[in-house]
Design a protein around this motif. Sequence first.
Motif, PDB file in Angstrom:
ATOM      1  N   GLY A   1       0.784  -1.221   0.000  1.00 42.45           N
ATOM      2  CA  GLY A   1       0.000   0.000   0.000  1.00 42.45           C
ATOM      3  C   GLY A   1       0.818   1.274   0.000  1.00 42.45           C
ATOM      4  O   GLY A   1       0.255   2.360  -0.033  1.00 42.45           O
ATOM      5  N   VAL A   2       2.135   1.146   0.030  1.00 42.47           N
ATOM      6  CA  VAL A   2       3.012   2.314   0.022  1.00 42.47           C
ATOM      7  C   VAL A   2       3.642   2.439  -1.356  1.00 42.47           C
ATOM      8  O   VAL A   2       4.169   1.470  -1.901  1.00 42.47           O
ATOM      9  N   ARG A   3       3.585   3.625  -1.911  1.00 42.14           N
ATOM     10  CA  ARG A   3       4.147   3.870  -3.239  1.00 42.14           C
ATOM     11  C   ARG A   3       5.666   3.740  -3.196  1.00 42.14           C
ATOM     12  O   ARG A   3       6.312   4.294  -2.303  1.00 42.14           O
ATOM     13  N   CYS A   4       6.228   3.043  -4.153  1.00 38.15           N
ATOM     14  CA  CYS A   4       7.685   2.899  -4.226  1.00 38.15           C
ATOM     15  C   CYS A   4       8.312   4.263  -4.519  1.00 38.15           C
ATOM     16  O   CYS A   4       7.805   5.030  -5.360  1.00 38.15           O
ATOM     17  N   VAL A   5       9.402   4.554  -3.855  1.00 37.71           N
ATOM     18  CA  VAL A   5      10.059   5.852  -4.053  1.00 37.71           C
ATOM     19  C   VAL A   5      10.663   5.959  -5.452  1.00 37.71           C
ATOM     20  O   VAL A   5      10.952   7.069  -5.912  1.00 37.71           O
ATOM     21  N   GLN A   6      10.816   4.830  -6.123  1.00 36.35           N
ATOM     22  CA  GLN A   6      11.396   4.844  -7.470  1.00 36.35           C
ATOM     23  C   GLN A   6      10.334   4.981  -8.562  1.00 36.35           C
ATOM     24  O   GLN A   6      10.677   5.077  -9.739  1.00 36.35           O
ATOM     25  N   LEU A   7       9.081   5.005  -8.170  1.00 34.09           N
ATOM     26  CA  LEU A   7       8.001   5.113  -9.157  1.00 34.09           C
ATOM     27  C   LEU A   7       7.778   6.582  -9.501  1.00 34.09           C
ATOM     28  O   LEU A   7       7.418   7.398  -8.645  1.00 34.09           O
ATOM     29  N   GLY A   8       8.023   6.924 -10.769  1.00 36.17           N
ATOM     30  CA  GLY A   8       7.917   8.305 -11.200  1.00 36.17           C
ATOM     31  C   GLY A   8       6.479   8.744 -11.414  1.00 36.17           C
ATOM     32  O   GLY A   8       5.553   7.932 -11.404  1.00 36.17           O
ATOM     33  N   GLU A   9       6.327  10.035 -11.632  1.00 34.57           N
ATOM     34  CA  GLU A   9       4.994  10.589 -11.886  1.00 34.57           C
ATOM     35  C   GLU A   9       4.395  10.024 -13.173  1.00 34.57           C
ATOM     36  O   GLU A   9       3.178  10.002 -13.340  1.00 34.57           O
ATOM     37  N   ASP A  10       5.270   9.559 -14.066  1.00 30.39           N
ATOM     38  CA  ASP A  10       4.805   8.963 -15.312  1.00 30.39           C
ATOM     39  C   ASP A  10       4.487   7.478 -15.144  1.00 30.39           C
ATOM     40  O   ASP A  10       4.226   6.770 -16.112  1.00 30.39           O
ATOM     41  N   LEU A  11       4.522   7.001 -13.869  1.00 28.70           N
ATOM     42  CA  LEU A  11       4.243   5.598 -13.514  1.00 28.70           C
ATOM     43  C   LEU A  11       5.287   4.646 -14.091  1.00 28.70           C
ATOM     44  O   LEU A  11       5.012   3.470 -14.316  1.00 28.70           O
ATOM     45  N   ARG A  12       6.491   5.156 -14.333  1.00 31.44           N
ATOM     46  CA  ARG A  12       7.593   4.306 -14.796  1.00 31.44           C
ATOM     47  C   ARG A  12       8.625   4.195 -13.693  1.00 31.44           C
ATOM     48  O   ARG A  12       8.802   5.113 -12.887  1.00 31.44           O
TER      49      ARG A  12
END
Length: 65
Positions: free
Chosen positions: A8-19
Amino acid sequence: MPNGKPAGVRCVQLGEDLRCAIFGRPERPACCSGLQPQLEMCGPDRESALAWLTLLEAQTRPEVG
Ligand code: SF4
């Protein structure tokens, strides 16, 4: 995320473009680079894939309290 990524926590490596910002780099976790997409996991469409991920997150979410 040296202590792992909680469900449930967003990965810190996930960009705003979802890449993935570290895709293809050696520092990308083995659990990510080793993941092979399968029909059971992805299903026929985006909604099916998100439903599967939501189920996995619910099943692996640490209990609070
Ligand atoms: S592939 Fe792994 S490191 Fe990259 S954004 Fe997804 S969870 Fe994070």
